[in-house]
Design an enzyme around this catalytic site. Structure first.
Site, PDB file in Angstrom:
ATOM      1  N   ARG A   1    -100.038 116.690  82.979  1.00  0.00           N
ATOM      2  CA  ARG A   1    -101.360 116.657  82.333  1.00  0.00           C
ATOM      3  C   ARG A   1    -101.366 117.746  81.269  1.00  0.00           C
ATOM      4  NH1 ARG A   1    -107.087 116.450  85.291  1.00  0.00           N
ATOM      5  NH2 ARG A   1    -106.346 114.309  85.452  1.00  0.00           N
TER       6      ARG A   1
ATOM      7  N   LYS B   1     -96.287 132.404  77.736  1.00  0.00           N
ATOM      8  CA  LYS B   1     -95.421 133.242  76.892  1.00  0.00           C
ATOM      9  C   LYS B   1     -95.125 132.548  75.569  1.00  0.00           C
ATOM     10  CE  LYS B   1     -92.868 134.995  80.904  1.00  0.00           C
ATOM     11  NZ  LYS B   1     -91.543 134.928  81.534  1.00  0.00           N
TER      12      LYS B   1
ATOM     13  N   ARG C   1    -108.138 115.925  91.798  1.00  0.00           N
ATOM     14  CA  ARG C   1    -107.702 114.673  92.384  1.00  0.00           C
ATOM     15  C   ARG C   1    -106.316 114.232  91.928  1.00  0.00           C
ATOM     16  NH1 ARG C   1    -112.747 115.054  92.539  1.00  0.00           N
ATOM     17  NH2 ARG C   1    -112.453 115.738  90.416  1.00  0.00           N
TER      18      ARG C   1
ATOM     19  N   HIS D   1    -105.353 107.937  80.574  1.00  0.00           N
ATOM     20  CA  HIS D   1    -105.176 108.396  81.956  1.00  0.00           C
ATOM     21  C   HIS D   1    -104.789 107.153  82.758  1.00  0.00           C
ATOM     22  CE1 HIS D   1    -105.468 110.655  85.511  1.00  0.00           C
ATOM     23  NE2 HIS D   1    -106.654 111.212  85.384  1.00  0.00           N
TER      24      HIS D   1
HETATM   25  N1  ASP Z   1    -110.873 113.369  86.242  1.00  0.00           N
HETATM   26  C1  ASP Z   1    -110.957 112.503  85.097  1.00  0.00           C
HETATM   27  C2  ASP Z   1    -110.041 112.972  83.982  1.00  0.00           C
HETATM   28  O1  ASP Z   1    -109.245 113.871  84.185  1.00  0.00           O
HETATM   29  C3  ASP Z   1    -112.369 112.295  84.643  1.00  0.00           C
HETATM   30  C4  ASP Z   1    -113.083 113.501  84.096  1.00  0.00           C
HETATM   31  O2  ASP Z   1    -112.519 114.615  84.073  1.00  0.00           O
HETATM   32  O3  ASP Z   1    -114.233 113.326  83.684  1.00  0.00           O
HETATM   33  O4  ASP Z   1    -110.092 112.421  82.905  1.00  0.00           O
END
Ligand code: ASP
Length: 310
Positions: A109, A88, A59, A137
């Site tokens: 991320r 690497k 998502r 997040h």
């Molecule tokens: N998608 C959300 C996150 O990346 C929730 C989860 O992974 O549980 O934190």
């Protein structure tokens, strides 16, 4: 037009001002309405977003990419660290320094808490944290707040239960700091091993928020206007047996919804594993797929605001 967030990083929610939160939510609402009328905007024509994802995502990455496309901008992506120079041994700081020459904004991320802040310190273009380990997040929390406002009309006066892995779940770590700006009551529902980190609960109590902790989901749902379920975060457990013991802690089913406060809204950042039975999806207050869709206008707002294109 506002330059309030221009050039800024979005790393966490506790440092966002009330005014910044307002601007993000109202810009998202404006973009959502414009998208309905016009289909596609051109605010970010000529701009490039780099999505650098060193941990799995569906998502967050796709809705950021969709948001950028809908704003008329372009996207470059690392979706799998195995196919980038991270494999690497390249440091994250070197990687973002290189990428800032290719893009106008970075969405990142990474499995390590604090990594987004390190990236932001290494580059001069805005960095948006798409999840830093068990840290925060913030963009998920913003779309969660947007969703509650849309579903309920207001946040003030609501009781919100947050349930599941409150220790490792980064979405709830970010969300509670946004909910705390409103007149809300919070119920934290978790097994004793997965409680909200003490420093976060203390911050909230210091801010005057009414917080209760319990392990009883059914009782919490009888008092709540919103229940926010979370996944037990398997990837953060050192001991797989501990995960096996805790993974079935809460399974929300239709009988529980029937016993809950009338009209309760059910949310989940997704992916769900077994926390909400599929039978609940047909319930009118099951908002988790609508919630995921709200990621697009909210992330459009963030991209446009930090690049001064709103
Ligand atoms: N998608 C959300 C996150 O990346 C929730 C989860 O992974 O549980 O934190």
């Amino acid at each position: 037009m506002t330059t309030l967030l221009e050039g800024k990083d979005i790393l966490r929610t506790d440092t966002l001002t009330d005014e910044e939160l307002d601007v993000i939510l109202s810009t998202a609402a404006r973009f959502e309405a414009q998208l309905e009328d016009e289909g596609r905007l051109d605010n970010m024509a000529g701009q490039v977003m780099a999505a650098m994802f060193f941990e799995p995502s569906t998502r967050t990455r796709l809705s950021f990419e969709s948001a950028m496309h809908r704003l008329g901008g372009d996207v470059i992506t690392i979706a799998d660290p195995k196919t980038s120079s991270a494999a690497k041994g390249e440091s994250m700081a070197d990687a973002v320094k290189v990428v800032q020459g290719y893009a106008d904004v970075i969405v990142m991320r990474h499995p390590r808490k604090g990594s987004a802040a390190e990236a932001a310190a290494a580059v001069s273009i805005p960095v948006i944290n798409g999840g830093d380990g068990a840290g925060q997040h913030p963009t998920q929390a913003l779309l969660d707040t947007y969703t509650i406002k849309k579903e309920k009309g207001t946040l003030d006066g609501l009781t919100v239960a947050l349930a599941g892995d409150l220790k490792n779940g980064r979405t709830v770590h970010s969300l509670v700091y946004l909910l705390a700006r409103f007149d809300v009551r919070l119920i934290f529902v978790s097994p004793a091993q997965l409680k909200m980190p003490g420093h976060i609960t203390e911050d909230l109590v210091d801010q005057g928020v009414d917080v209760t902790e319990t392990d009883d989901l059914a009782a919490a749902m009888r008092e709540s206007d919103v229940v926010y379920m979370t996944r037990i975060q398997k990837e953060r457990f050192d001991d797989p047996e501990e995960y096996e013991r805790l993974k079935g802690s809460y399974v929300l089913d239709m009988p529980m919804v029937e016993q809950a406060k009338d009209g309760i809204t059910i949310m989940h950042p997704l992916p769900r594993v077994n926390e909400i039975k599929e039978e609940v999806d047909a319930y009118a207050g099951a908002a988790y797929f609508r919630q995921a869709h709200n990621g697009v206008p909210v992330r459009m707002a963030l991209l446009a605001l930090v690049t001064g294109r709103e």
